[in-house]
Design an enzyme around this catalytic site. Structure first.
Site: not given
Lengths: 99, 130
Positions: B77-78
């Site tokens: 997840c960025i």
């Protein structure tokens, strides 16, 4: 829809186990992993609560977590390894982890 | 059976090891893993800078080897990664940071990837906590 509930927190430090027991459906399953296997501690209220579940609810415990903590599974519980965990997650319609 | 696996805990948490052993057992059992999604503290599993003491299992190293060798879709997840200082070269440049610590086989992407994996897979299995 039958759900496999997966617990990993100790039942002696929070209320996840009791909340989960209230929510369990008739054909659900409960898999104890990590510190949640302490629920199988002989003589504990947690074990008594588990033993009061109807027979239709499967109770499972992850073998390496039992071994790591020196706990032997009560008769009510079925001991599974990782391939067994995978098989359970296929057998039940969904897997709900109590993170 | 198609599995999507989401991991919410850091590589030193026992649940990270359980997720890895579960994923390995799923593939060994002939199942498919459509995506591994690393969220919250799980993003640290993808950092190349994790140094594990020699007498402990190097779980983040095992994750990297597993994703690489099995050619899996390992998505980090960025938003969770940036706030924890886990950056690839592109993000490190974008935010003018001195180093990058996320490389192949990992991909930085959004939460939509977890949603999509949950739709595509027959089972979503989440691991986190202790």
């Amino acid at each position: 829809m039958a759900t496999l509930h997966v617990l990993s927190h100790s039942p002696f430090s929070d209320s996840r186990l009791s909340s989960c027991l209230r929510l369990l459906g008739a054909n659900d399953g409960l898999l104890l992993s990590g510190d949640a296997v302490y629920a199988l501690q002989p003589g504990s209220a947690q074990l008594r609560a588990l033993e009061m579940m109807p027979d239709s609810i499967g109770l499972f415990a992850l073998d390496e977590d039992l071994t790591a903590r020196g706990i032997s599974a009560a008769q009510r519980a079925q001991v599974v390894d990782y391939p067994g965990f995978v098989e359970l997650s296929c057998r039940f319609d969904k897997v709900n982890s109590w993170l | 059976m198609k599995f999507a696996i989401a991991l919410f805990s850091a590589p030193h948490a026992p649940s990270s090891r359980r997720a890895l052993r579960f994923a390995q057992a799923a593939l060994a059992g002939g199942h498919e893993i459509v995506r591994l999604f690393f969220y919250q503290e799980g993003v640290h599993s993808a950092s190349s800078n994790v140094v594990t003491p020699q007498d402990e299992l190097d779980i983040s190293g095992e994750w990297r080897d597993f994703v690489r060798e099995q050619r899996l879709d390992g998505v980090v997840c960025i938003a969770a990664a940036l706030r924890r200082g886990v950056l690839n070269a592109e993000e490190s440049q974008r935010y003018d940071r001195p180093a990058a610590n996320l490389d192949d086989p990992w991909a930085l992407s959004g939460l939509g990837q977890l949603h999509e994996a949950a739709q595509v897979a027959d089972r979503l299995v989440c691991f986190g906590g202790p």
